[in-house]
Write a protein that holds these residues in place. Structure first.
Motif, mmCIF file in Angstrom:
data_model
loop_
_atom_site.group_PDB
_atom_site.id
_atom_site.type_symbol
_atom_site.label_atom_id
_atom_site.label_comp_id
_atom_site.label_asym_id
_atom_site.label_seq_id
_atom_site.Cartn_x
_atom_site.Cartn_y
_atom_site.Cartn_z
ATOM 1 N N ASP A 283 54.006 44.580 44.314
ATOM 2 C CA ASP A 283 52.798 43.625 44.238
ATOM 3 C C ASP A 283 51.682 44.999 44.667
ATOM 4 O OD1 ASP A 283 50.269 42.448 44.721
ATOM 5 O OD2 ASP A 283 51.237 41.071 45.040
ATOM 6 N N ASP B 28 44.703 45.120 45.454
ATOM 7 C CA ASP B 28 43.163 45.257 44.920
ATOM 8 C C ASP B 28 43.650 46.633 43.722
ATOM 9 O OD1 ASP B 28 42.176 42.780 45.584
ATOM 10 O OD2 ASP B 28 41.282 44.182 47.377
ATOM 11 N N ARG C 91 43.069 45.875 39.779
ATOM 12 C CA ARG C 91 41.933 45.719 38.738
ATOM 13 C C ARG C 91 41.674 46.822 38.027
ATOM 14 N NH1 ARG C 91 39.324 40.872 40.283
ATOM 15 N NH2 ARG C 91 39.989 40.378 42.697
ATOM 16 N N ALA D 169 41.758 36.984 36.817
ATOM 17 C CA ALA D 169 40.481 36.637 37.578
ATOM 18 C C ALA D 169 40.784 37.118 39.322
ATOM 19 C CB ALA D 169 40.714 34.715 38.143
ATOM 20 N N THR D 170 42.418 37.513 39.485
ATOM 21 C CA THR D 170 42.740 38.036 40.808
ATOM 22 C C THR D 170 43.612 39.277 40.382
ATOM 23 O OG1 THR D 170 44.378 37.060 40.838
ATOM 24 C CG2 THR D 170 42.498 36.017 41.817
ATOM 25 N N PRO D 171 44.246 40.096 41.417
ATOM 26 C CA PRO D 171 44.941 41.224 40.819
ATOM 27 C C PRO D 171 46.749 40.385 40.537
ATOM 28 C CG PRO D 171 44.173 41.801 43.426
ATOM 29 C CD PRO D 171 43.341 39.933 42.842
ATOM 30 N N ASP E 299 46.699 38.183 38.787
ATOM 31 C CA ASP E 299 46.821 37.374 37.528
ATOM 32 C C ASP E 299 47.433 39.172 36.598
ATOM 33 O OD1 ASP E 299 45.964 34.941 37.783
ATOM 34 O OD2 ASP E 299 43.229 35.421 37.468
#
Length: 193
Positions: free
Chosen positions: A124, A127, A130, A144-146, A148
């Motif tokens: 993981d 950010d 992105r 919508a998010t990192p 995702d």
């Protein structure tokens, strides 16, 4: 760490392990001469550990499924396109399909009899993911998010591992289920073969 299994259904058995240490003698004893040559070309301790751990884990899982000694398991890693030793791993004559994944200190192995399978694990990266979205997401895909973005990444890489195509085909064209959806059995829409 996120992981996904793709295309061939549920793996049986599936195994994961951590590989922070260099290989030990009992693990090296399970490697073939070709695998030892490949290992000798790897310079970083982590790479050596991941290669050895994933190979040994795969051989032990396959041996358990087939009821044989892990030393009798031979993995064929020849590329289907160029015959170099970087291809999707196979177990000729066994009826098993195999996928191996590793990232950081996590190693995963999935095997099944039901058809080609792909497995991926990725750290993981928060950010930083992105930035990857523009190279990864195809038409209609939204993140919508990192997390995702990470889900799309591992699903797409698992899919191209299952097909044997590899990420060189361009992941924007690989269509997978969305990050909030359950994984579907066959991810590549409109793909023949």
């Amino acid at each position: 760490m996120r992981g996904e299994v793709g295309k061939g259904g549920s793996p049986r058995p599936s195994c994961t392990g951590r590989s922070p240490c260099p290989p030990d003698e009992s693990e090296l004893a399970l490697l073939t001469d070709a695998e030892l040559r490949r290992l000798s070309r790897l310079r970083k301790t982590g790479d050596r550990g991941r290669f050895t751990t994933s190979t040994v884990l795969a051989k032990r899982a396959i041996a358990a499924e087939l009821g044989i000694n892990p030393r009798c398991v031979e993995l064929d890693r020849r590329c289907e396109h160029c015959s170099a030793d970087h291809g999707r791993p196979r177990v000729p004559g066994s009826g098993l399909h195999l996928s191996i994944a590793h990232a950081s200190d996590v190693v995963g192995v999935a095997i099944t009899r039901s058809g080609p399978i792909g497995l991926d694990v990725e750290p993981d990266a928060g950010d930083d993911l992105r930035d990857l979205a523009g190279q990864l997401l195809g038409d209609g895909e939204r993140a919508a998010t990192p997390v995702d973005v990470l889900r799309y990444w591992v699903r797409k890489e698992a899919a191209v591992k299952a097909t044997g195509d590899g990420i060189g085909i361009g992941l924007r064209d690989v269509v997978v289920s969305g990050p909030e959806e359950r994984c579907k059995g066959s991810w590549l829409s409109g793909r023949s073969g």
